[in-house]
Scaffold this motif. Structure first.
Motif, PDB file in Angstrom:
ATOM      1  N   TRP A   1     -25.194   7.227 -55.167  1.00 21.92           N
ATOM      2  CA  TRP A   1     -26.076   6.306 -54.466  1.00 21.92           C
ATOM      3  C   TRP A   1     -27.413   6.993 -54.235  1.00 21.92           C
ATOM      4  CZ3 TRP A   1     -24.491   1.432 -53.157  1.00 21.92           C
ATOM      5  CH2 TRP A   1     -23.115   1.169 -53.213  1.00 21.92           C
ATOM      6  N   GLY A   2     -28.431   6.194 -54.039  1.00 23.47           N
ATOM      7  CA  GLY A   2     -29.675   6.736 -53.538  1.00 23.47           C
ATOM      8  C   GLY A   2     -29.474   7.032 -52.061  1.00 23.47           C
ATOM      9  N   ILE A   3     -30.022   8.124 -51.591  1.00 26.54           N
ATOM     10  CA  ILE A   3     -29.807   8.558 -50.201  1.00 26.54           C
ATOM     11  C   ILE A   3     -31.107   8.417 -49.412  1.00 26.54           C
ATOM     12  CG2 ILE A   3     -29.160  10.502 -48.725  1.00 26.54           C
ATOM     13  CD1 ILE A   3     -26.864   9.477 -50.466  1.00 26.54           C
ATOM     14  N   VAL A   4     -30.997   7.792 -48.239  1.00 25.30           N
ATOM     15  CA  VAL A   4     -32.110   7.737 -47.295  1.00 25.30           C
ATOM     16  C   VAL A   4     -31.869   8.880 -46.317  1.00 25.30           C
ATOM     17  CG1 VAL A   4     -33.307   6.394 -45.538  1.00 25.30           C
ATOM     18  CG2 VAL A   4     -32.291   5.243 -47.518  1.00 25.30           C
ATOM     19  N   THR A   5     -32.769   9.853 -46.315  1.00 27.27           N
ATOM     20  CA  THR A   5     -32.608  11.037 -45.480  1.00 27.27           C
ATOM     21  C   THR A   5     -33.251  10.810 -44.118  1.00 27.27           C
ATOM     22  OG1 THR A   5     -32.697  12.390 -47.468  1.00 27.27           O
ATOM     23  CG2 THR A   5     -32.982  13.531 -45.378  1.00 27.27           C
ATOM     24  N   ALA A   6     -32.541  11.189 -43.067  1.00 27.59           N
ATOM     25  CA  ALA A   6     -33.056  11.080 -41.703  1.00 27.59           C
ATOM     26  C   ALA A   6     -34.154  12.118 -41.485  1.00 27.59           C
ATOM     27  CB  ALA A   6     -31.924  11.300 -40.709  1.00 27.59           C
ATOM     28  N   PRO A   7     -35.115  11.847 -40.604  1.00 24.36           N
ATOM     29  CA  PRO A   7     -36.174  12.826 -40.327  1.00 24.36           C
ATOM     30  C   PRO A   7     -35.623  14.185 -39.879  1.00 24.36           C
ATOM     31  CG  PRO A   7     -36.707  10.718 -39.335  1.00 24.36           C
ATOM     32  CD  PRO A   7     -35.319  10.607 -39.867  1.00 24.36           C
ATOM     33  N   SER A   8     -34.506  14.159 -39.156  1.00 23.49           N
ATOM     34  CA  SER A   8     -33.899  15.400 -38.676  1.00 23.49           C
ATOM     35  C   SER A   8     -32.913  15.990 -39.686  1.00 23.49           C
ATOM     36  CB  SER A   8     -33.191  15.145 -37.346  1.00 23.49           C
ATOM     37  OG  SER A   8     -32.176  14.163 -37.532  1.00 23.49           O
ATOM     38  N   GLY A   9     -32.780  15.341 -40.846  1.00 25.67           N
ATOM     39  CA  GLY A   9     -31.837  15.792 -41.867  1.00 25.67           C
ATOM     40  C   GLY A   9     -30.565  14.970 -41.831  1.00 25.67           C
ATOM     41  N   GLY A  10     -29.870  14.943 -42.916  1.00 22.83           N
ATOM     42  CA  GLY A  10     -28.628  14.189 -43.005  1.00 22.83           C
ATOM     43  C   GLY A  10     -28.848  12.818 -43.636  1.00 22.83           C
ATOM     44  N   VAL A  11     -27.738  12.141 -43.882  1.00 23.06           N
ATOM     45  CA  VAL A  11     -27.738  10.840 -44.542  1.00 23.06           C
ATOM     46  C   VAL A  11     -27.878   9.748 -43.490  1.00 23.06           C
ATOM     47  CG1 VAL A  11     -26.411   9.255 -45.987  1.00 23.06           C
ATOM     48  CG2 VAL A  11     -26.278  11.712 -46.392  1.00 23.06           C
ATOM     49  N   MET A  12     -28.982   9.030 -43.579  1.00 23.74           N
ATOM     50  CA  MET A  12     -29.264   7.931 -42.647  1.00 23.74           C
ATOM     51  C   MET A  12     -28.904   6.581 -43.273  1.00 23.74           C
ATOM     52  SD  MET A  12     -32.938   7.396 -40.954  1.00 23.74           S
ATOM     53  CE  MET A  12     -33.264   6.208 -39.700  1.00 23.74           C
ATOM     54  N   GLY A  13     -28.847   6.543 -44.605  1.00 27.65           N
ATOM     55  CA  GLY A  13     -28.529   5.304 -45.298  1.00 27.65           C
ATOM     56  C   GLY A  13     -28.374   5.527 -46.788  1.00 27.65           C
ATOM     57  N   ILE A  14     -28.028   4.435 -47.471  1.00 26.48           N
ATOM     58  CA  ILE A  14     -27.837   4.468 -48.922  1.00 26.48           C
ATOM     59  C   ILE A  14     -28.544   3.276 -49.552  1.00 26.48           C
ATOM     60  CG2 ILE A  14     -25.615   5.678 -48.828  1.00 26.48           C
ATOM     61  CD1 ILE A  14     -24.626   2.619 -49.647  1.00 26.48           C
ATOM     62  N   TYR A  15     -28.716   3.348 -50.874  1.00 25.28           N
ATOM     63  CA  TYR A  15     -29.198   2.207 -51.645  1.00 25.28           C
ATOM     64  C   TYR A  15     -28.710   2.351 -53.075  1.00 25.28           C
ATOM     65  CZ  TYR A  15     -32.874   5.507 -53.031  1.00 25.28           C
ATOM     66  OH  TYR A  15     -33.555   6.607 -53.490  1.00 25.28           O
ATOM     67  N   SER A  16     -28.668   1.227 -53.785  1.00 26.77           N
ATOM     68  CA  SER A  16     -28.227   1.220 -55.175  1.00 26.77           C
ATOM     69  C   SER A  16     -29.284   1.865 -56.055  1.00 26.77           C
ATOM     70  CB  SER A  16     -27.984  -0.219 -55.635  1.00 26.77           C
ATOM     71  OG  SER A  16     -27.672  -0.256 -57.010  1.00 26.77           O
ATOM     72  N   LEU A  17     -28.856   2.471 -57.130  1.00 31.80           N
ATOM     73  CA  LEU A  17     -29.777   3.065 -58.096  1.00 31.80           C
ATOM     74  C   LEU A  17     -30.107   2.095 -59.235  1.00 31.80           C
ATOM     75  CD1 LEU A  17     -28.256   6.662 -58.269  1.00 31.80           C
ATOM     76  CD2 LEU A  17     -30.282   5.895 -57.003  1.00 31.80           C
ATOM     77  N   SER A  18     -29.720   0.834 -59.087  1.00 29.16           N
ATOM     78  CA  SER A  18     -29.955  -0.161 -60.122  1.00 29.16           C
ATOM     79  C   SER A  18     -31.385  -0.697 -60.076  1.00 29.16           C
ATOM     80  CB  SER A  18     -28.985  -1.341 -59.943  1.00 29.16           C
ATOM     81  OG  SER A  18     -29.297  -2.379 -60.842  1.00 29.16           O
ATOM     82  N   ASP A  19     -31.922  -0.969 -61.263  1.00 32.40           N
ATOM     83  CA  ASP A  19     -33.246  -1.581 -61.347  1.00 32.40           C
ATOM     84  C   ASP A  19     -33.150  -3.049 -61.762  1.00 32.40           C
ATOM     85  OD1 ASP A  19     -32.434  -1.234 -63.938  1.00 32.40           O
ATOM     86  OD2 ASP A  19     -34.269  -0.279 -64.631  1.00 32.40           O
ATOM     87  N   LYS A  20     -31.934  -3.627 -61.677  1.00 36.05           N
ATOM     88  CA  LYS A  20     -31.747  -5.040 -62.022  1.00 36.05           C
ATOM     89  C   LYS A  20     -32.288  -5.932 -60.906  1.00 36.05           C
ATOM     90  CE  LYS A  20     -27.696  -4.493 -64.916  1.00 36.05           C
ATOM     91  NZ  LYS A  20     -26.289  -4.838 -65.092  1.00 36.05           N
ATOM     92  N   GLN A  21     -32.696  -7.129 -61.292  1.00 35.64           N
ATOM     93  CA  GLN A  21     -33.215  -8.090 -60.330  1.00 35.64           C
ATOM     94  C   GLN A  21     -32.051  -8.845 -59.688  1.00 35.64           C
ATOM     95  OE1 GLN A  21     -35.949 -10.906 -62.010  1.00 35.64           O
ATOM     96  NE2 GLN A  21     -36.272 -11.949 -60.085  1.00 35.64           N
ATOM     97  N   PRO A  22     -32.063  -8.993 -58.354  1.00 32.54           N
ATOM     98  CA  PRO A  22     -30.993  -9.742 -57.687  1.00 32.54           C
ATOM     99  C   PRO A  22     -31.080 -11.237 -57.979  1.00 32.54           C
ATOM    100  CG  PRO A  22     -32.451  -8.669 -56.073  1.00 32.54           C
ATOM    101  CD  PRO A  22     -33.008  -8.405 -57.422  1.00 32.54           C
ATOM    102  N   PHE A  23     -29.941 -11.920 -57.878  1.00 30.04           N
ATOM    103  CA  PHE A  23     -29.926 -13.368 -58.033  1.00 30.04           C
ATOM    104  C   PHE A  23     -30.493 -14.032 -56.787  1.00 30.04           C
ATOM    105  CE2 PHE A  23     -26.794 -12.351 -61.252  1.00 30.04           C
ATOM    106  CZ  PHE A  23     -27.205 -13.189 -62.268  1.00 30.04           C
ATOM    107  N   LYS A  24     -29.973 -13.632 -55.643  1.00 28.66           N
ATOM    108  CA  LYS A  24     -30.421 -14.227 -54.389  1.00 28.66           C
ATOM    109  C   LYS A  24     -31.565 -13.379 -53.844  1.00 28.66           C
ATOM    110  CE  LYS A  24     -28.833 -15.891 -49.935  1.00 28.66           C
ATOM    111  NZ  LYS A  24     -27.718 -16.035 -49.008  1.00 28.66           N
ATOM    112  N   ILE A  25     -32.729 -13.990 -53.723  1.00 32.80           N
ATOM    113  CA  ILE A  25     -33.909 -13.265 -53.270  1.00 32.80           C
ATOM    114  C   ILE A  25     -34.331 -13.714 -51.873  1.00 32.80           C
ATOM    115  CG2 ILE A  25     -36.346 -12.829 -53.788  1.00 32.80           C
ATOM    116  CD1 ILE A  25     -35.642 -13.116 -56.731  1.00 32.80           C
ATOM    117  N   LYS A  26     -33.981 -14.927 -51.488  1.00 36.57           N
ATOM    118  CA  LYS A  26     -34.366 -15.471 -50.180  1.00 36.57           C
ATOM    119  C   LYS A  26     -33.146 -16.062 -49.489  1.00 36.57           C
ATOM    120  CE  LYS A  26     -39.059 -16.781 -51.499  1.00 36.57           C
ATOM    121  NZ  LYS A  26     -39.817 -15.847 -50.723  1.00 36.57           N
ATOM    122  N   GLY A  27     -33.279 -16.265 -48.203  1.00 44.85           N
ATOM    123  CA  GLY A  27     -32.223 -16.945 -47.455  1.00 44.85           C
ATOM    124  C   GLY A  27     -31.303 -16.025 -46.673  1.00 44.85           C
TER     125      GLY A  27
END
Length: 164
Positions: free
Chosen positions: A105-131
């Motif tokens: 996964w892509g890692i969102v690093t916290a300012p103080s260090g450590g894993v604060m979040g994740i995200y997909s490494l895909s560059d595909k466009q989502p089907f649902k964009i709104k709502g």
């Protein structure tokens, strides 16, 4: 008499060709619909897995012993938290990215260090964009899955406002 028989054979051949062509078009349309359905299911799975990671990061953070809270040093620490005499599991297992179907996964690093979040490494466009509403409203207007962040944000501690 012979000429009519050849003409009938030609019509049958053209008819068979048209039937094969029509069935090919129907199969192509069915394949596209099936592929779209699979990708929509993977999109829903990405939301489910992303929220599971976000919640696990929150549990890790909030269950940190002592006053100073910390984020997990790695994603693997969510599966096996060894900060306690009996290891804790904030996630049952490390999940694959449903969109890429790979580990990592892509890692969102916290300012103080450590894993604060994740995200997909895909560059595909989502089907649902709104709502999207509520906790998922940050997913609105994103161009690709790599912009779908699942981040735990600690709630600020309310200051003691009771005066004398």
């Amino acid at each position: 008499m012979r000429c009519g028989r050849q003409q009938t054979t030609g019509f049958v051949l053209i008819g068979m060709f048209m039937l094969v062509m029509l069935s090919g078009l129907v199969m192509a349309q069915a394949s596209m619909r099936w592929q779209t359905q699979v990708l929509r299911e993977r999109e829903l799975e990405l939301i489910k897995v992303g929220l599971a990671y976000r919640d696990a990061i929150g549990r890790y953070y909030n269950q940190t012993p002592g006053v100073v809270k910390t984020f997990p040093p790695t994603v693997e620490a969510l599966v096996n938290d060894t900060r306690f005499p009996t290891p804790r599991r904030h996630l049952r297992k490390a999940y694959l990215d449903p969109i890429t179907q790979r580990e990592g996964w892509g890692i969102v690093t916290a300012p103080s260090g450590g894993v604060m979040g994740i995200y997909s490494l895909s560059d595909k466009q989502p089907f649902k964009i709104k709502g999207y509403h509520g906790a998922l409203q940050h997913l609105n207007d994103k161009r690709y899955y790599g912009e779908w962040y699942f981040v735990y944000l600690p709630q600020p501690v309310a200051a003691n406002t009771g005066g004398v």
